[in-house]
Design an enzyme around this catalytic site. Structure first.
Site, PDB file in Angstrom:
ATOM      1  N   CYS A   2     122.586  45.662  69.896  1.00 31.68           N
ATOM      2  CA  CYS A   2     124.029  45.572  70.096  1.00 31.68           C
ATOM      3  C   CYS A   2     124.988  46.490  69.655  1.00 31.68           C
ATOM      4  O   CYS A   2     124.459  47.843  70.035  1.00 31.68           O
ATOM      5  CB  CYS A   2     123.528  44.330  69.443  1.00 31.68           C
ATOM      6  SG  CYS A   2     121.993  43.144  69.031  1.00 31.68           S
ATOM      7  N   ARG A  27     123.685  50.722  76.066  1.00 27.61           N
ATOM      8  CA  ARG A  27     122.849  50.333  74.627  1.00 27.61           C
ATOM      9  C   ARG A  27     121.395  49.704  74.994  1.00 27.61           C
ATOM     10  O   ARG A  27     120.798  49.472  74.064  1.00 27.61           O
ATOM     11  CB  ARG A  27     123.511  50.104  73.630  1.00 27.61           C
ATOM     12  CG  ARG A  27     124.425  51.470  73.739  1.00 27.61           C
ATOM     13  CD  ARG A  27     125.042  51.324  72.642  1.00 27.61           C
ATOM     14  NE  ARG A  27     125.335  50.543  71.080  1.00 27.61           N
ATOM     15  CZ  ARG A  27     124.515  51.423  69.951  1.00 27.61           C
ATOM     16  NH1 ARG A  27     125.728  52.521  70.382  1.00 27.61           N
ATOM     17  NH2 ARG A  27     124.124  51.094  68.896  1.00 27.61           N
ATOM     18  N   TRP A  77     120.826  42.130  71.868  1.00 23.58           N
ATOM     19  CA  TRP A  77     119.727  42.757  72.290  1.00 23.58           C
ATOM     20  C   TRP A  77     119.366  41.651  71.106  1.00 23.58           C
ATOM     21  O   TRP A  77     118.812  41.865  70.307  1.00 23.58           O
ATOM     22  CB  TRP A  77     119.670  44.249  72.331  1.00 23.58           C
ATOM     23  CG  TRP A  77     118.233  44.021  72.450  1.00 23.58           C
ATOM     24  CD1 TRP A  77     118.275  45.274  73.721  1.00 23.58           C
ATOM     25  CD2 TRP A  77     117.240  44.221  72.053  1.00 23.58           C
ATOM     26  NE1 TRP A  77     116.941  45.526  74.033  1.00 23.58           N
ATOM     27  CE2 TRP A  77     116.008  45.257  72.807  1.00 23.58           C
ATOM     28  CE3 TRP A  77     116.228  44.457  70.753  1.00 23.58           C
ATOM     29  CZ2 TRP A  77     115.081  45.650  72.791  1.00 23.58           C
ATOM     30  CZ3 TRP A  77     115.380  45.053  70.742  1.00 23.58           C
ATOM     31  CH2 TRP A  77     114.393  45.662  71.283  1.00 23.58           C
ATOM     32  N   ASN A 103     125.895  42.893  64.553  1.00 22.47           N
ATOM     33  CA  ASN A 103     124.563  44.258  64.791  1.00 22.47           C
ATOM     34  C   ASN A 103     123.351  44.383  64.031  1.00 22.47           C
ATOM     35  O   ASN A 103     124.293  44.703  62.539  1.00 22.47           O
ATOM     36  CB  ASN A 103     124.896  46.091  64.912  1.00 22.47           C
ATOM     37  CG  ASN A 103     125.557  46.301  66.412  1.00 22.47           C
ATOM     38  OD1 ASN A 103     126.083  44.961  67.721  1.00 22.47           O
ATOM     39  ND2 ASN A 103     126.266  46.730  66.961  1.00 22.47           N
ATOM     40  N   GLY A 104     122.021  44.314  64.303  1.00 21.60           N
ATOM     41  CA  GLY A 104     120.680  44.627  62.567  1.00 21.60           C
ATOM     42  C   GLY A 104     120.826  43.337  63.239  1.00 21.60           C
ATOM     43  O   GLY A 104     120.315  42.363  63.768  1.00 21.60           O
ATOM     44  N   GLU A 486     105.756  64.110  77.017  1.00 18.75           N
ATOM     45  CA  GLU A 486     107.292  64.187  77.539  1.00 18.75           C
ATOM     46  C   GLU A 486     107.610  63.040  78.401  1.00 18.75           C
ATOM     47  O   GLU A 486     107.864  62.948  79.229  1.00 18.75           O
ATOM     48  CB  GLU A 486     108.384  64.805  77.187  1.00 18.75           C
ATOM     49  CG  GLU A 486     109.721  65.138  76.902  1.00 18.75           C
ATOM     50  CD  GLU A 486     110.633  63.512  77.468  1.00 18.75           C
ATOM     51  OE1 GLU A 486     109.803  63.328  76.148  1.00 18.75           O
ATOM     52  OE2 GLU A 486     111.550  63.494  77.262  1.00 18.75           O
ATOM     53  N   LYS A 490     108.978  59.723  80.018  1.00 24.51           N
ATOM     54  CA  LYS A 490     109.703  59.501  81.103  1.00 24.51           C
ATOM     55  C   LYS A 490     109.622  58.549  82.052  1.00 24.51           C
ATOM     56  O   LYS A 490     110.249  58.377  82.698  1.00 24.51           O
ATOM     57  CB  LYS A 490     110.384  61.024  81.164  1.00 24.51           C
ATOM     58  CG  LYS A 490     111.822  61.883  81.763  1.00 24.51           C
ATOM     59  CD  LYS A 490     112.795  61.717  80.548  1.00 24.51           C
ATOM     60  CE  LYS A 490     112.367  60.782  79.719  1.00 24.51           C
ATOM     61  NZ  LYS A 490     112.965  61.227  78.100  1.00 24.51           N
ATOM     62  N   GLU A 493     108.283  55.382  81.278  1.00 22.41           N
ATOM     63  CA  GLU A 493     109.815  54.269  80.453  1.00 22.41           C
ATOM     64  C   GLU A 493     111.057  53.565  81.830  1.00 22.41           C
ATOM     65  O   GLU A 493     111.506  52.577  81.885  1.00 22.41           O
ATOM     66  CB  GLU A 493     110.409  55.017  79.644  1.00 22.41           C
ATOM     67  CG  GLU A 493     111.265  56.190  79.785  1.00 22.41           C
ATOM     68  CD  GLU A 493     112.298  56.581  78.464  1.00 22.41           C
ATOM     69  OE1 GLU A 493     112.711  56.215  77.469  1.00 22.41           O
ATOM     70  OE2 GLU A 493     112.648  57.832  78.619  1.00 22.41           O
ATOM     71  N   HIS A 509      86.211  63.212  76.524  1.00 24.04           N
ATOM     72  CA  HIS A 509      85.132  62.668  75.291  1.00 24.04           C
ATOM     73  C   HIS A 509      85.959  61.082  75.656  1.00 24.04           C
ATOM     74  O   HIS A 509      85.851  60.259  75.287  1.00 24.04           O
ATOM     75  CB  HIS A 509      86.704  62.998  74.503  1.00 24.04           C
ATOM     76  CG  HIS A 509      86.006  64.427  74.063  1.00 24.04           C
ATOM     77  ND1 HIS A 509      84.494  64.693  73.708  1.00 24.04           N
ATOM     78  CD2 HIS A 509      86.179  65.631  74.066  1.00 24.04           C
ATOM     79  CE1 HIS A 509      84.430  65.712  73.159  1.00 24.04           C
ATOM     80  NE2 HIS A 509      85.360  66.271  73.306  1.00 24.04           N
ATOM     81  N   LYS A 609     119.269  51.979  74.298  1.00 31.55           N
ATOM     82  CA  LYS A 609     119.276  53.486  74.155  1.00 31.55           C
ATOM     83  C   LYS A 609     118.769  54.225  72.606  1.00 31.55           C
ATOM     84  O   LYS A 609     118.595  54.811  71.903  1.00 31.55           O
ATOM     85  CB  LYS A 609     120.338  54.040  74.131  1.00 31.55           C
ATOM     86  CG  LYS A 609     120.828  55.335  74.223  1.00 31.55           C
ATOM     87  CD  LYS A 609     120.426  56.860  75.077  1.00 31.55           C
ATOM     88  CE  LYS A 609     120.708  57.496  74.881  1.00 31.55           C
ATOM     89  NZ  LYS A 609     119.827  58.725  75.468  1.00 31.55           N
TER      90      LYS A 609
HETATM   91  C1  AGP Z   1     113.477  58.946  75.610  1.00 33.69           C
HETATM   92  O1  AGP Z   1     114.170  59.063  76.581  1.00 33.69           O
HETATM   93  C2  AGP Z   1     113.567  56.973  75.196  1.00 33.69           C
HETATM   94  N1  AGP Z   1     115.108  56.583  75.102  1.00 33.69           N
HETATM   95  C3  AGP Z   1     113.566  57.211  73.367  1.00 33.69           C
HETATM   96  O2  AGP Z   1     112.469  57.510  72.897  1.00 33.69           O
HETATM   97  C4  AGP Z   1     114.510  58.197  72.463  1.00 33.69           C
HETATM   98  O3  AGP Z   1     114.064  59.620  72.024  1.00 33.69           O
HETATM   99  C5  AGP Z   1     113.090  57.614  71.197  1.00 33.69           C
HETATM  100  O4  AGP Z   1     114.290  55.975  70.583  1.00 33.69           O
HETATM  101  C6  AGP Z   1     113.955  57.904  69.086  1.00 33.69           C
HETATM  102  O5  AGP Z   1     115.775  58.049  69.667  1.00 33.69           O
HETATM  103  P1  AGP Z   1     116.600  59.320  69.030  1.00 33.69           P
HETATM  104  O6  AGP Z   1     116.688  60.514  69.084  1.00 33.69           O
HETATM  105  O7  AGP Z   1     117.990  58.478  69.170  1.00 33.69           O
HETATM  106  O8  AGP Z   1     116.072  58.932  67.400  1.00 33.69           O
END
Ligand code: AGP
Length: 614
Positions: A2, A27, A77, A103-104, A486, A490, A493, A509, A609
């Site tokens: 949010c 976000r 959100w 928010n929250g 990573e 990437k 997502e 395994h 985000k």
């Molecule tokens: C990565 O591309 C993500 N969007 C996500 O995994 C992100 O790294 C994670 O939510 C942690 O966020 P932060 O670094 O703001 O704590």
């Protein structure tokens, strides 16, 4: 997650709120709304719509259709109640005279709702937020108090994490802001003031900001902002100047923020690295942890989520190698439930781009409770994690807007490596010659990244070959395994392709049973020491019909080409730094694949985000 924006001043609030919300879109959200008080009509008007902000903006003619110079806006959100017009914020009290954006999560909302319903208060939404609006009005009416006092009484009843923006038609010249465990920023303007959950929402109007602390309440009028602590005693807020440029948070001609941020990496790396290497030594600015303390540390514990956790995984390999002390890495979401072995001899390294990730924040607090010292590596200046840490090292990556992190990841890794080198020098655990040669190589990383970025054609070509695959495996050993985590995240997502990363040795395994004719395997073999092993794993995969796209250094490119179906190469560097270069082609590969699949690259479905709920 949010987003909140608030404005009080002399201009029409509608367009300012909508513009602010548009800067929070990155976000992640599913609906949006605004509440504006019209002096002319002497009433609050609330407008909300499920879906993209554009729907709301069209409804309000870009804001021109709402009258009033004070208001709050929100991108939601969904947590409590599905995305819908009714569940969107602002939520209003039953008289319609109090509007709240939130928010929250209000954890005890069910109990409070039952209490209010018993008092005859009708509810219209399924949200936890409506409880706040109704509770404030309940106190105004039954206790005959003003809005600020009613907010104070409500806060004593509600539990959870919240940032709130509240306006009330009975006291229409003020916005009340409240913060607990969810970020909220005050913006100081000229004849106007602002409220936002993220500085990007208000940077076009002011660069003078105050970061609200937990438990604080602020009253914003056009003439000033008064803050109170949790006891409602007035407090002076320190005002900070935001020094990045407005266009840093704009696309600047690029089709996507993600691509822009990938391309910005060399510059971001220069900012993160160059000032921290002076006269051939690591120099950490404002570093307050004493040498005596650092010498007493017997364990490092890295906690983070998502990509930041992947940086921590590389950190484990690199720091153990150069420091010869145990380095544990834990997902922040697991940390507080695993009874971690942490004490005052443990240095906990918290990594977070946003500095607001709730799981990471909770892990930080747990580690503190257990007596650890907290060093955080954070991008967003003044964020909660930065402020609650004993020591912060900022990554200086600039605002990162795309949900998929790129430049924040690279700079986190650079800063973590610098920290490792600083400690290695202090503890005398690294040969001097190697220490200096790594530092020299670090200074070359930005230029080497530029080389990779100027030669993207191969990566684009491979993306065109593989974008139709439904399932991809990333394999590698040691830092290449951590890098694969990573690369895989990437890709999944932003392209929605099912993708998993495995330590190559684990293939046999179990996972190898999934390799069949045409399965795409991205094999990472940048680490020279284990190159032969990487080759063997590629042969294994190919023997089962798999299609191998390999990543290695230029030195090994030719050798790799004899076996893999496709090869991407990166310049040579010191082994500790290979992932810093290796990640760039993986980011580009994910980007091009997502582009070819027509995905919403900057705002992938279901993702936010900054993840500020558990
Ligand atoms: C990565 O591309 C993500 N969007 C996500 O995994 C992100 O790294 C994670 O939510 C942690 O966020 P932060 O670094 O703001 O704590």
């Amino acid at each position: 997650m949010c987003g909140i924006v608030g404005y009080v001043g002399n201009e029409q609030a509608g367009p300012i709120l909508l513009d602010g919300l548009s800067r929070l879109e990155y976000r992640g959200y599913d609906s949006a709304g605004v509440a504006v008080y019209s002096q002319r009509d002497q009433r609050l008007s609330v407008h909300k719509a499920k879906g993209r902000l554009q729907v709301l903006s069209d409804m309000l003619q870009g804001g021109a259709a709402v009258d009033g110079t004070i208001g709050v806006g929100h991108t939601r959100w969904a947590t409590h109640g599905a995305p819908s017009d009714i569940n969107s914020h602002p939520q209003v009290s039953r008289s319609g005279r109090i509007a709240v954006v939130h928010n929250g999560i209000i954890e005890n909302y069910a109990e409070l709702k039952a209490f209010l319903q018993d008092q005859g208060v009708p509810f219209t939404s399924e949200t936890d937020t409506e409880v706040v609006a109704q509770l404030i009005e309940y106190f105004c009416e039954t206790d005959k108090v003003g809005i600020l006092e009613a907010v104070g009484r409500s806060l004593r009843r509600i539990q959870g994490a919240y940032a709130l923006g509240i306006i009330c038609a009975d006291e229409p010249d003020q916005i009340i802001a409240v913060r607990k465990d969810s970020p909220l920023i005050l913006g100081y303007g000229n004849g106007c003031n602002f409220l936002a959950s993220d500085v990007t929402a208000i940077i076009r109007h002011t660069r003078e900001v105050g970061y609200m602390d937990d438990g604080e309440v602020a009253v914003l009028t056009k003439d000033g902002i008064q803050c109170y602590n949790h006891l409602m005693q007035p407090v002076e807020k320190e005002i900070s100047h935001v020094d990045w440029e407005v266009d840093a948070a704009e696309k600047g001609g690029y089709e996507h923020f993600m691509f822009k941020e990938i391309m910005e990496q060399p510059e971001a790396m220069r900012r993160a690295i160059f000032p921290r290497i002076r006269d051939g030594e690591v120099f950490l600015e404002d570093f307050a942890l004493t040498e005596d303390y650092l010498r007493s540390v017997h364990k490092l514990y890295i906690v983070a989520c998502g990509s930041s956790y992947h940086v921590g995984m590389i950190g484990k390999y690199n720091l153990e190698r150069i420091l010869r002390i145990p380095v544990e890495v834990s997902l922040a979401s697991e940390f507080r439930y695993m009874d971690p072995i942490v004490d005052d001899k443990t240095l906990v390294i918290v990594i977070s781009q946003s500095g607001e990730t709730l799981d990471t924040m909770a892990a930080l607090r747990e580690a503190k409770r257990l007596g650890a010292t907290i060093l955080s590596i954070v991008n967003v200046v003044g964020s909660s994690i930065a402020r609650e840490s004993d020591q912060v090292l900022y990554t200086w990556a600039g605002p990162e807007i795309a949900v998929a992190t790129t430049k924040a990841y690279s700079t986190q890794l650079a800063v973590l490596n610098l920290l490792g080198l600083y400690l290695a020098r202090l503890l005398g655990t690294m040969p001097e010659e190697e220490y200096h040669s790594v530092l020299e190589e670090m200074l070359l990383l930005p230029a080497k990244m530029e080389e990779i970025l100027s030669d993207k054609d191969d990566i684009q070509y491979y993306a065109s070959q593989y974008f139709n695959h439904n399932s991809v495996f990333f394999i590698g050993r040691n830092v290449d395994y951590a890098l694969g985590l990573e690369g895989s995240l990437k890709l999944k997502e932003i392209s929605y392709i099912h993708s998993e990363a495995y330590a190559s040795g684990e293939l046999k395994h179990g996972t190898i049973s999934l390799i069949e004719e045409g399965t795409l395997v991205v094999a990472l073999g940048t680490y020279a020491k284990l190159f032969e092993k990487a080759m063997s794993n590629i042969v294994e995969v190919k023997a089962r019909g798999g299609d191998v796209l390999a990543l290695t250094t230029r030195t090994h490119g030719e050798e790799m080409r004899k076996t893999a179906n496709g090869v991407i190469t990166i310049p040579e560097t010191h082994p500790l730094l290979l992932p810093s270069l290796g990640v760039v082609p993986l980011q580009l590969f994910a980007y091009y694949v997502a582009l070819m699949r027509g995905c919403d690259i900057d705002k992938p479905r279901n993702l936010a985000k900054s993840v500020t709920v558990e």
